[in-house]
Write a protein that holds these residues in place. Structure first.
Motif, mmCIF file in Angstrom:
data_model
loop_
_atom_site.group_PDB
_atom_site.id
_atom_site.type_symbol
_atom_site.label_atom_id
_atom_site.label_comp_id
_atom_site.label_asym_id
_atom_site.label_seq_id
_atom_site.Cartn_x
_atom_site.Cartn_y
_atom_site.Cartn_z
ATOM 1 N N LEU A 54 1.684 0.227 -1.084
ATOM 2 C CA LEU A 54 2.757 1.126 -0.645
ATOM 3 C C LEU A 54 3.000 2.243 -1.656
ATOM 4 O O LEU A 54 3.300 3.375 -1.282
ATOM 5 N N ARG A 55 2.879 1.919 -2.950
ATOM 6 C CA ARG A 55 3.035 2.965 -3.970
ATOM 7 C C ARG A 55 1.851 3.917 -3.970
ATOM 8 O O ARG A 55 2.005 5.139 -3.948
ATOM 9 N N TYR A 56 0.662 3.349 -3.968
ATOM 10 C CA TYR A 56 -0.578 4.111 -4.161
ATOM 11 C C TYR A 56 -0.893 5.003 -2.963
ATOM 12 O O TYR A 56 -1.283 6.166 -3.114
ATOM 13 N N THR A 57 -0.724 4.475 -1.769
ATOM 14 C CA THR A 57 -0.990 5.229 -0.536
ATOM 15 C C THR A 57 0.116 4.946 0.480
ATOM 16 O O THR A 57 -0.095 4.213 1.452
ATOM 17 N N ALA A 67 5.177 11.872 -5.317
ATOM 18 C CA ALA A 67 6.179 11.257 -6.186
ATOM 19 C C ALA A 67 5.715 9.887 -6.684
ATOM 20 O O ALA A 67 5.936 9.523 -7.844
ATOM 21 N N ASN A 68 5.056 9.137 -5.811
ATOM 22 C CA ASN A 68 4.578 7.799 -6.182
ATOM 23 C C ASN A 68 3.385 7.835 -7.139
ATOM 24 O O ASN A 68 2.984 6.794 -7.662
ATOM 25 N N ARG A 69 2.819 9.030 -7.352
ATOM 26 C CA ARG A 69 1.718 9.178 -8.319
ATOM 27 C C ARG A 69 2.175 9.979 -9.554
ATOM 28 O O ARG A 69 1.346 10.490 -10.291
ATOM 29 N N GLN A 74 11.065 0.626 -7.203
ATOM 30 C CA GLN A 74 10.693 1.768 -8.043
ATOM 31 C C GLN A 74 9.907 2.796 -7.227
ATOM 32 O O GLN A 74 10.099 3.999 -7.383
ATOM 33 N N HIS A 75 9.018 2.319 -6.357
ATOM 34 C CA HIS A 75 8.276 3.252 -5.496
ATOM 35 C C HIS A 75 9.206 3.777 -4.407
ATOM 36 O O HIS A 75 10.289 3.226 -4.163
ATOM 37 N N PHE A 102 5.249 6.278 -13.281
ATOM 38 C CA PHE A 102 4.299 5.168 -13.332
ATOM 39 C C PHE A 102 3.184 5.462 -14.337
ATOM 40 O O PHE A 102 2.669 6.578 -14.379
ATOM 41 N N THR A 103 2.814 4.456 -15.096
ATOM 42 C CA THR A 103 1.684 4.582 -16.029
ATOM 43 C C THR A 103 0.380 4.588 -15.242
ATOM 44 O O THR A 103 0.221 3.806 -14.309
ATOM 45 N N ALA A 104 -0.545 5.467 -15.653
ATOM 46 C CA ALA A 104 -1.855 5.578 -14.977
ATOM 47 C C ALA A 104 -1.670 5.539 -13.458
ATOM 48 O O ALA A 104 -2.213 4.656 -12.775
#
Length: 413
Positions: free
Chosen positions: A274-277, A311-313, A342-343, A318-320
């Motif tokens: 969900l955070r990444y994509t 925003a999620n990237r 957080q996401h 977020f680290t890395a």
């Protein structure tokens, strides 16, 4: 550098094909990106997006009156504030918690088992079109208490409604088609709503029909709008999230092996997906007064699009951030489906997704059932991965080969 004069556009074919490579440039060089063709501003930094989503007085959902209300046949939850929002949100939430949620998850497992069964002996499935999309519709129909034999027709109408809400630009022909879909879906629902008023059951439509707001029962139009709200919110992200989860785990075989070995890692894998994509990439708001972001002024009355994927990237959050990592310490799987997430895949603030807990239970249940069945899962030979969608985004297909399974799906314990 991504500035208007460079010719960059969020509406371009290149951005639609793959927006992720553009996000860093937007955050660094154009955190307030203006699109003159649609007179709208796009925000890409985490802190700016969270500010807009959290301050519902300065950034209202007024834009949904144009973007959603015509096809939802009335105001949706995100348009409401105050006592009306609190009361109606509680009614809907009640349909997705406690015993209702327990019964729904049993139905989710049964639906998933029935849909995946024909593909197991073949060792091949398109996880999006053969499984994910029909599953999302079947599950939502069960929650609402609608007849599953009508699912293809309802899915076609739903597709038109979703297109209206999630399209940035619509041709007059497509707009008419979408409105026709909404009118036909409303005509299908109203007799059912009237029937549930007379003979209520345990389904969500019955609960909406028998609930009161401000001492009065909700009108057919109010119930229809909330039913369509649930139909869109429950089906749009579900099939996309499952397919994206499996795609990322195939791309990261060491993490796939870890999830297979320790199913307790599944919530973290879903949260990281969900955070990444995030399946919902854009959330619109209207600026109620002039607002300054990164030194640029967004004028009162302007439409602001929160870019959830960007925003999620954001490395400030977020680290890395461009790495898919189910073990990342800055996500917190336990809180990723709550208001403390957080996401931003479920939004934030007053209008955070009402079905987040249901989404978690649904995707966890299906993934926990399907992943063990897809032994040695891999992309089918010749398959070319492609995502579609600017507003909501997910795989167009996910063609998979795996070791054939004989003997059916294990029963739910």
């Amino acid at each position: 550098m991504l500035r208007a004069e460079s010719g960059f556009s969020v509406l371009s074919d290149d951005f639609a094909a793959d927006p992720y490579p553009y996000f860093a440039g937007l955050r660094e060089h154009a955190p307030v990106h203006y699109e003159p063709a649609i007179d709208s501003y796009f925000l890409s930094r985490y802190q700016d997006v969270k500010r807009v989503l959290s301050d519902h007085q300065a950034f209202s959902t007024e834009t949904l009156q144009v973007r959603a209300e015509p096809v939802m046949r009335g105001p949706v939850l995100a348009q409401m504030t105050g006592a009306e929002h609190t009361a109606k949100r509680k009614i809907v939430v009640r349909g997705f918690t406690g015993q209702a949620l327990h019964d729904q998850i049993r139905a989710v497992h049964a639906n998933a088992a029935e849909l995946i069964a024909p593909f197991l002996p073949r060792g091949h499935v398109d996880l999006v079109n053969d499984f994910g999309k029909p599953l999302a519709v079947h599950v939502t129909l069960d929650v609402l208490g609608l007849d599953r034999k009508d699912w293809r027709q309802i899915a076609a109408w739903h597709s038109g409604v979703a297109e209206f809400i999630t399209s940035i630009v619509l041709t007059p022909e497509r707009r008419r088609h979408c409105l026709d879909c909404a009118e036909q879906l409303e005509a299908y629902l109203v007799p059912l709503i009237e029937q549930r008023r007379r003979h209520p059951g345990e389904d969500l439509i019955s609960k909406l029909c028998t609930a009161e707001f401000d001492g009065f029962a909700m009108s057919n139009r109010e119930v229809t709008a909330l039913v369509l709200n649930v139909l869109i919110a429950a089906t749009e992200p579900a099939d996309k999230t499952l397919a994206l989860l499996v795609k990322h785990l195939i791309d990261h075989p060491e993490q796939m092996a870890q999830v297979r070995q320790d199913p307790d890692l599944l919530p973290a894998a879903i949260a990281e997906t969900l955070r990444y994509t995030p399946p919902v990439q854009l959330i619109p708001r209207q600026a109620e007064r002039d607002a300054v972001f990164a030194g640029a002024t967004v004028p009162a009355g302007a439409t602001v699009f929160c870019m959830i994927g960007a925003a999620n990237r954001d490395p400030d959050a977020f680290t890395a951030p461009d790495a898919f990592d189910i073990h990342r310490p800055d996500l917190g799987a336990a809180r990723s489906f709550t208001a403390a997430a957080q996401h931003l895949a479920f939004g934030a603030g007053l209008h955070q997704c009402v079905g987040a807990a249901f989404a978690r239970a649904e995707i966890e249940t299906v993934a926990a059932m399907v992943l063990p069945l897809l032994d040695q899962v891999r992309f089918s030979p010749g398959f070319r991965y492609r995502e579609t969608g600017l507003y909501t985004r997910g795989p167009a297909a996910l063609s998979l080969d795996f070791t054939p399974v004989h003997g059916g799906v294990p029963a739910r314990q």
